[in-house]
Design a protein around this motif. Structure first.
Motif, PDB file in Angstrom:
ATOM      1  N   GLN A  30       0.844  -1.184   0.000  1.00  0.00           N
ATOM      2  CA  GLN A  30       0.000   0.000   0.000  1.00  0.00           C
ATOM      3  C   GLN A  30       0.884   1.239   0.000  1.00  0.00           C
ATOM      4  O   GLN A  30       1.982   1.218   0.526  1.00  0.00           O
ATOM      5  CB  GLN A  30      -0.883   0.016   1.250  1.00  0.00           C
ATOM      6  CG  GLN A  30      -1.787  -1.186   1.372  1.00  0.00           C
ATOM      7  CD  GLN A  30      -2.965  -1.109   0.431  1.00  0.00           C
ATOM      8  OE1 GLN A  30      -3.494  -0.044   0.175  1.00  0.00           O
ATOM      9  NE2 GLN A  30      -3.375  -2.240  -0.105  1.00  0.00           N
ATOM     10  N   ALA A  31       0.380   2.313  -0.561  1.00  0.00           N
ATOM     11  CA  ALA A  31       1.098   3.575  -0.486  1.00  0.00           C
ATOM     12  C   ALA A  31       1.119   4.028   0.967  1.00  0.00           C
ATOM     13  O   ALA A  31       0.150   3.865   1.687  1.00  0.00           O
ATOM     14  CB  ALA A  31       0.415   4.619  -1.359  1.00  0.00           C
ATOM     15  N   VAL A  32       2.260   4.531   1.408  1.00  0.00           N
ATOM     16  CA  VAL A  32       2.384   4.977   2.791  1.00  0.00           C
ATOM     17  C   VAL A  32       2.217   6.486   2.868  1.00  0.00           C
ATOM     18  O   VAL A  32       2.457   7.201   1.899  1.00  0.00           O
ATOM     19  CB  VAL A  32       3.746   4.557   3.399  1.00  0.00           C
ATOM     20  CG1 VAL A  32       3.839   3.060   3.499  1.00  0.00           C
ATOM     21  CG2 VAL A  32       4.905   5.106   2.587  1.00  0.00           C
ATOM     22  N   ALA A  33       1.801   6.954   4.021  1.00  0.00           N
ATOM     23  CA  ALA A  33       1.563   8.385   4.206  1.00  0.00           C
ATOM     24  C   ALA A  33       2.875   9.162   4.118  1.00  0.00           C
ATOM     25  O   ALA A  33       3.954   8.613   4.281  1.00  0.00           O
ATOM     26  CB  ALA A  33       0.918   8.626   5.556  1.00  0.00           C
ATOM     27  N   GLN A  34       2.748  10.445   3.874  1.00  0.00           N
ATOM     28  CA  GLN A  34       3.917  11.313   3.753  1.00  0.00           C
ATOM     29  C   GLN A  34       4.700  11.309   5.059  1.00  0.00           C
ATOM     30  O   GLN A  34       4.138  11.412   6.135  1.00  0.00           O
ATOM     31  CB  GLN A  34       3.467  12.729   3.425  1.00  0.00           C
ATOM     32  CG  GLN A  34       4.625  13.672   3.209  1.00  0.00           C
ATOM     33  CD  GLN A  34       4.156  14.995   2.634  1.00  0.00           C
ATOM     34  OE1 GLN A  34       3.055  15.101   2.155  1.00  0.00           O
ATOM     35  NE2 GLN A  34       5.009  15.978   2.686  1.00  0.00           N
ATOM     36  N   PRO A  35       6.035  11.181   4.976  1.00  0.00           N
ATOM     37  CA  PRO A  35       6.845  11.182   6.187  1.00  0.00           C
ATOM     38  C   PRO A  35       6.876  12.573   6.812  1.00  0.00           C
ATOM     39  O   PRO A  35       6.613  13.561   6.147  1.00  0.00           O
ATOM     40  CB  PRO A  35       8.236  10.775   5.684  1.00  0.00           C
ATOM     41  CG  PRO A  35       8.250  11.154   4.252  1.00  0.00           C
ATOM     42  CD  PRO A  35       6.832  11.018   3.768  1.00  0.00           C
ATOM     43  N   ALA A  36       7.213  12.617   8.104  1.00  0.00           N
ATOM     44  CA  ALA A  36       7.262  13.895   8.811  1.00  0.00           C
ATOM     45  C   ALA A  36       8.339  14.808   8.222  1.00  0.00           C
ATOM     46  O   ALA A  36       8.134  15.997   8.080  1.00  0.00           O
ATOM     47  CB  ALA A  36       7.526  13.641  10.287  1.00  0.00           C
ATOM     48  N   ALA A  37       9.486  14.246   7.894  1.00  0.00           N
ATOM     49  CA  ALA A  37      10.572  15.051   7.332  1.00  0.00           C
ATOM     50  C   ALA A  37      10.553  14.943   5.811  1.00  0.00           C
ATOM     51  O   ALA A  37      10.484  13.856   5.266  1.00  0.00           O
ATOM     52  CB  ALA A  37      11.912  14.560   7.863  1.00  0.00           C
ATOM     53  N   ALA A  38      10.605  16.070   5.153  1.00  0.00           N
ATOM     54  CA  ALA A  38      10.621  16.074   3.692  1.00  0.00           C
ATOM     55  C   ALA A  38      11.932  15.474   3.202  1.00  0.00           C
ATOM     56  O   ALA A  38      12.990  15.752   3.748  1.00  0.00           O
ATOM     57  CB  ALA A  38      10.470  17.495   3.175  1.00  0.00           C
ATOM     58  N   PRO A  39      11.870  14.648   2.176  1.00  0.00           N
ATOM     59  CA  PRO A  39      13.079  14.036   1.646  1.00  0.00           C
ATOM     60  C   PRO A  39      14.034  15.081   1.101  1.00  0.00           C
ATOM     61  O   PRO A  39      13.725  15.760   0.129  1.00  0.00           O
ATOM     62  CB  PRO A  39      12.587  13.123   0.533  1.00  0.00           C
ATOM     63  CG  PRO A  39      11.111  13.215   0.529  1.00  0.00           C
ATOM     64  CD  PRO A  39      10.679  14.261   1.485  1.00  0.00           C
ATOM     65  N   VAL A  53       9.158   4.250   1.970  1.00  0.00           N
ATOM     66  CA  VAL A  53       9.910   5.200   2.782  1.00  0.00           C
ATOM     67  C   VAL A  53      10.616   4.375   3.837  1.00  0.00           C
ATOM     68  O   VAL A  53       9.971   3.631   4.577  1.00  0.00           O
ATOM     69  CB  VAL A  53       8.997   6.235   3.481  1.00  0.00           C
ATOM     70  CG1 VAL A  53       9.817   7.123   4.409  1.00  0.00           C
ATOM     71  CG2 VAL A  53       8.241   7.071   2.479  1.00  0.00           C
ATOM     72  N   GLY A  54      11.936   4.470   3.881  1.00  0.00           N
ATOM     73  CA  GLY A  54      12.663   3.733   4.912  1.00  0.00           C
ATOM     74  C   GLY A  54      14.130   3.623   4.596  1.00  0.00           C
ATOM     75  O   GLY A  54      14.607   4.081   3.551  1.00  0.00           O
ATOM     76  N   GLU A  55      14.850   3.004   5.522  1.00  0.00           N
ATOM     77  CA  GLU A  55      16.278   2.792   5.329  1.00  0.00           C
ATOM     78  C   GLU A  55      16.510   1.451   4.653  1.00  0.00           C
ATOM     79  O   GLU A  55      15.761   0.504   4.859  1.00  0.00           O
ATOM     80  CB  GLU A  55      17.015   2.814   6.663  1.00  0.00           C
ATOM     81  CG  GLU A  55      17.224   4.198   7.204  1.00  0.00           C
ATOM     82  CD  GLU A  55      18.181   4.213   8.384  1.00  0.00           C
ATOM     83  OE1 GLU A  55      18.380   3.169   9.030  1.00  0.00           O
ATOM     84  OE2 GLU A  55      18.734   5.282   8.660  1.00  0.00           O
ATOM     85  N   GLY A  56      17.543   1.391   3.863  1.00  0.00           N
ATOM     86  CA  GLY A  56      17.915   0.165   3.184  1.00  0.00           C
ATOM     87  C   GLY A  56      18.984   0.465   2.159  1.00  0.00           C
ATOM     88  O   GLY A  56      19.536   1.566   2.123  1.00  0.00           O
TER      89      GLY A  56
END
Length: 166
Positions: A30-39, A53-56
């Motif tokens: 599923q599409a995830v919500a916008q993160p708190a910090a802008a990329p 959105v995540g680390e990897g």
């Protein structure tokens, strides 16, 4: 054990199996919500929703081959954003058409990174990711653990019940 009790246990077991399968295989990424910090603070990666959105690592997510040009240092851990929203990408000659595509942005720990990397339409985000520090790269959903516990309990009760009869 009486017949109604056995039927009740069997019904509960089947129900747990079905709900476990639905939890494991139902839906999809599923599409995830916008993160708190802008990329990276870059408007090209600001979106209403993201596919990831995540680390990897870019290679670990298959993003090293999902872009027209492989990104640098694909094995280096980075914070990664892939927009769900289509963004304009102008890779052609001046005055040519603008392609709408998902965008990849990534930032390494030292602050370097990249923005405006178009992502191939065929790329799919992983359904489940291993938690950080999981060397095996295996993530076990809680529903599967509950399902396994119920299955073991049902098998144990059945063995006990049939042993008493014989």
């Amino acid at each position: 054990m009486t017949r109604p009790t056995t039927d009740l246990l069997l019904g509960a077991f089947v129900g747990m199996m079905l709900s476990g399968c639905a939890a494991l295989f139902g839906g999809g990424p599923q599409a995830v919500a916008q993160p708190a910090a802008a990329p990276l603070g870059d408007p090209t990666c600001l979106a209403e929703s993201y596919d990831f959105v995540g680390e990897g690592t870019l290679r670990g997510l298959g993003l090293d081959v999902a872009t027209p040009v492989p990104p640098p240092e694909p094995d280096r851990v980075a914070m990664i954003w892939v927009t769900h929203d289509l963004k304009p990408f102008d890779a052609g000659p001046v005055g040519g058409g603008v392609e709408m595509t998902r965008m990849l942005c990534f930032e390494f720990a030292d602050g370097s990174g990249g923005t405006e990397w178009p992502v191939d339409d065929a790329w799919q985000p992983p359904a489940r990711l291993a938690p950080p520090g999981n060397a095996a790269g295996v993530s076990v959903p809680p529903a599967l653990l509950v399902l396994a516990a119920v299955a073991l309990l049902a098998i144990g009760v059945s063995v006990f019940a049939f042993r008493k009869r014989g």
